[in-house]
Design a protein around this motif. Structure first.
Motif, mmCIF file in Angstrom:
data_model
loop_
_atom_site.group_PDB
_atom_site.id
_atom_site.type_symbol
_atom_site.label_atom_id
_atom_site.label_comp_id
_atom_site.label_asym_id
_atom_site.label_seq_id
_atom_site.Cartn_x
_atom_site.Cartn_y
_atom_site.Cartn_z
ATOM 1 N N LEU A 119 13.652 -31.127 70.935
ATOM 2 C CA LEU A 119 12.779 -30.079 71.949
ATOM 3 C C LEU A 119 13.548 -28.564 71.331
ATOM 4 C CD1 LEU A 119 12.552 -31.529 75.364
ATOM 5 C CD2 LEU A 119 10.652 -31.366 73.452
ATOM 6 N N LYS A 120 14.775 -28.845 71.004
ATOM 7 C CA LYS A 120 15.713 -27.568 70.974
ATOM 8 C C LYS A 120 15.093 -27.018 69.702
ATOM 9 C CE LYS A 120 20.499 -26.803 70.642
ATOM 10 N NZ LYS A 120 22.089 -27.314 70.856
ATOM 11 N N LYS A 121 14.804 -27.694 68.839
ATOM 12 C CA LYS A 121 14.341 -27.134 67.509
ATOM 13 C C LYS A 121 13.045 -26.857 67.399
ATOM 14 C CE LYS A 121 14.657 -29.729 63.549
ATOM 15 N NZ LYS A 121 15.222 -30.873 62.606
ATOM 16 N N ASN A 122 12.240 -27.637 68.242
ATOM 17 C CA ASN A 122 10.784 -27.233 67.911
ATOM 18 C C ASN A 122 9.935 -26.610 69.296
ATOM 19 O OD1 ASN A 122 10.246 -28.515 65.264
ATOM 20 N ND2 ASN A 122 11.414 -30.062 66.291
ATOM 21 N N LYS A 123 10.635 -26.911 70.218
ATOM 22 C CA LYS A 123 9.856 -26.601 71.683
ATOM 23 C C LYS A 123 10.937 -25.767 72.647
ATOM 24 C CE LYS A 123 6.520 -29.441 70.463
ATOM 25 N NZ LYS A 123 4.951 -29.055 70.063
ATOM 26 N N PRO A 124 10.896 -24.377 72.348
ATOM 27 C CA PRO A 124 11.789 -23.427 73.037
ATOM 28 C C PRO A 124 11.458 -23.453 74.492
ATOM 29 C CG PRO A 124 10.736 -22.309 71.405
ATOM 30 C CD PRO A 124 10.365 -23.575 71.190
ATOM 31 N N GLY A 125 12.387 -23.524 75.503
ATOM 32 C CA GLY A 125 11.804 -23.637 76.869
ATOM 33 C C GLY A 125 11.885 -24.996 77.419
ATOM 34 N N SER A 126 11.468 -25.992 76.536
ATOM 35 C CA SER A 126 11.292 -27.433 77.143
ATOM 36 C C SER A 126 12.532 -28.151 77.501
ATOM 37 C CB SER A 126 10.549 -28.164 75.860
ATOM 38 O OG SER A 126 9.154 -27.635 76.078
ATOM 39 N N LYS A 127 12.437 -28.998 78.437
ATOM 40 C CA LYS A 127 13.796 -29.694 78.974
ATOM 41 C C LYS A 127 13.436 -31.294 78.741
ATOM 42 C CE LYS A 127 15.273 -28.329 82.971
ATOM 43 N NZ LYS A 127 16.032 -27.863 83.996
ATOM 44 N N VAL A 128 14.479 -32.299 78.812
ATOM 45 C CA VAL A 128 14.298 -33.594 79.044
ATOM 46 C C VAL A 128 14.955 -33.759 80.550
ATOM 47 C CG1 VAL A 128 15.110 -36.121 78.637
ATOM 48 C CG2 VAL A 128 14.908 -34.164 76.878
ATOM 49 N N ILE A 129 14.036 -34.184 81.454
ATOM 50 C CA ILE A 129 14.638 -34.515 82.823
ATOM 51 C C ILE A 129 14.876 -36.198 82.839
ATOM 52 C CG2 ILE A 129 14.241 -34.334 85.177
ATOM 53 C CD1 ILE A 129 12.716 -31.789 84.815
#
Lengths: 430, 122
Positions: A212-222
């Motif tokens: 996510l850090k590389k490909n989906k800015p603003g996304s999180k793992v909950i």
């Protein structure tokens, strides 16, 4: 999980065991060759394939038939690496070619549907019946979908994969991660104990966060956890603070982590504290021993299989050994490494029983690596022995990567994690 | 040895005796007899089988973790003792080696020494 027997119960069990073995010799099913002894193994994963290979490696006079539905077995270990974009499906694919050609294991790609302990035989879906002198059952896990309202096998296959058996659902979740919009969240929902691969969900959180850090800015793992604490927690938390401080959020069961119900069409999860929506929703349901073990009556009230800790022979059905995630192995975790260790101990024990010799007391090991990031590995290890409390870890041995490990050591552990995969898969299927 | 543990071990003996039709053999006798017949100690074998998961079958590594196939028993025993006593740096090997007594380490080393002598390739 530890099993205690009174002396009397134990005596009874073994009197029954000896009688069972003697009866087995006179049962109605005759082997093809009068002289040949045959072991049938159900399940070609870490436990079953190890047992099959090592019986043939250590005693060529015993014939081994391995029953496994899949011609290509995808390993759960390293399947999180696929989700994180570090490996491809082909990298976690194992086949049975070497077991067949080099070790002369007869591999039947079919599903065992029925075990007849009284007649020492196994029925397969394709119609065949196999006779055995001893049976090794290594069926892995099945899922209690009904434990989570709204969840089902269909939901797992289509909208909310558990991806806790590697294969099509590993591909589905990887595809969902690629297709989700930046800014949407990934929900990972691990079950309570006991379950397969205790650090698995947290390595998954780490490697999905890496993606996510590389490909989906603003996304999180909950992580919505049913538990209050988890495996390697200190090490994972330290790694998350360092690499993913704004990307991973973990909620304990009592802090709104416990999942009450799910709505696969809406991609929402209900917790005691409210509703969460995910772009990707990974529900890992509670588990029990694989179906064939349940159907054959090898499980107890816990849903797992009680065994004699020396040879992993079932305490319910003599002549049948249960290994891997499905069995109750004292303090050992349900891991691929543990299953392989049990498979080898069982192979040696079965050989000695078939030779009319005394099995040696067991020595078992678990070594488990998790990747927090591509160059950030952590591990836990244990050496196990048999005591009056069952199988326990040896004090003063094993343990975790030190909390104060420096960057070089964490990089080394990540490198050894890759070496671990190469060798354990070679030792089992190669 | 605790009573329950003795019972577990005795239970194994009963199973084996029932199959072979002979009784009266103790676990230790069995192990010694096996070593004479087979060339290896069954206890050493049980202790050693786990090693292959990380180091490759018979210690023949296909990855970055060091292999040890072909090394002598003496070499292996000293290496394991060095890991156990932290005379040699490791990430995880020391954590494993501490799980075995010096006698068990000797048995493991002897088993792999024997395997290397028996096997040209696994």
């Amino acid at each position: 999980m530890s099993q205690k027997f009174t002396r009397r119960e134990f005596g009874k069990l073994f009197a029954a065991g000896a009688a069972g073995s003697a009866l087995g010799a006179f049962s109605g099913v005759k082997p093809l060759f009068a002289q040949e002894k045959r072991v049938v193994v159900i399940g070609g994963g870490f436990g079953g394939a190890s047992a099959a290979k090592y019986i043939r490696k250590l005693d060529k006079s015993i014939a081994v038939t391995l029953v496994e539905p899949a011609s290509t077995f995808y390993t759960c270990p390293f399947s999180n690496w696929v989700m994180g974009g570090l490996k491809e499906m082909k990298d976690i694919a194992q086949t049975f070619d070497v077991l067949k050609s080099k070790y002369q294991v007869e591999v039947i790609h079919d599903t065992a549907t029925e075990i007849d302990p009284a007649n020492n035989s196994v029925k397969l879906q394709g119609g065949k019946t196999l006779a055995y002198d001893r049976l090794i059952v290594s069926p892995g896990i099945d899922f209690n979908y009904e434990a989570i309202e709204g969840y089902s096998e269909e939901a797992a296959n289509n909208q909310m994969p558990h991806a806790y058996k590697a294969g099509p659902q590993t591909e589905l979740i990887t595809k969902q991660l690629k297709e989700m919009k930046a800014g949407e969240n990934v929900l990972i929902c691990p079950p309570g104990n006991p379950f397969r691969c205790p650090p698995g969900p947290y390595e998954r959180a780490s490697l999905i966060a890496h993606y996510l850090k590389k490909n989906k800015p603003g996304s999180k793992v909950i992580v919505l956890d049913a538990k209050e604490k988890f495996s390697k927690q200190g090490l994972f938390t330290k790694g998350w603070d360092k690499l993913y401080s704004d990307v991973i959020e973990w909620r304990a069961g009592s802090m709104g982590g416990k999942v009450m119900s799910v709505d696969p069409a809406a991609m929402t999860v209900e917790t005691e504290f409210g509703s969460e929506k995910g772009g990707v929703v990974n529900i890992i349901p509670p588990q029990r021993a694989g179906k064939i073990a349940v159907d054959a009556g090898l499980t107890d009230a816990s849903g797992w299989c009680p065994v004699n800790p020396i040879t992993f022979e079932s305490t319910i059905h003599p002549g049948i050994h249960v290994i891997g995630d499905a069995c109750i192995a004292g303090k050992m975790p349900k891991s691929g490494f543990a299953a392989s260790s049990q498979g080898k101990v069982t192979a040696a024990g079965v050989i000695r029983l078939m030779q009319g010799k005394v099995p040696a007391p067991p020595s078992l090991v678990n070594t488990c690596y998790s990747l927090v990031g591509p160059g950030y590995g952590i591990s836990v290890a244990a050496v196990y022995k048999l005591t009056s409390d069952g199988i326990v870890g040896i004090k003063g041995a094993g343990g975790l990567t030190p909390m104060d490990a420096d960057d070089d050591q964490l990089t080394e552990e990540a490198t050894y994690a890759r070496g671990w995969y190469n060798n354990i898969t070679q030792d089992i299927w190669g | 040895m605790s009573r329950k543990l003795t019972l577990w071990l005795a239970a194994g003996l009963i199973s084996a005796a029932a199959l072979s039709g002979c009784a009266g053999q103790t676990s230790e006798d069995g192990a010694n007899q096996a070593q004479e017949e087979e060339g290896f100690n069954p206890r050493g074998q049980i202790l050693a089988l786990s090693c292959a998961s990380c180091h490759g079958t018979d210690g023949e590594s296909v990855g970055i973790i060091p292999g040890f196939f072909g090394k002598s028993s003496t070499y292996l025993e000293n290496a394991l003792l060095d890991f156990k006593n932290e005379r040699r740096y490791s990430t995880v090997m020391g954590r494993h080696a501490k799980g075995y007594s010096d006698d068990e380490i000797k048995l493991i080393a002897e088993y792999f020494g024997w395997v290397s002598q028996q096997t040209t390739s696994n």
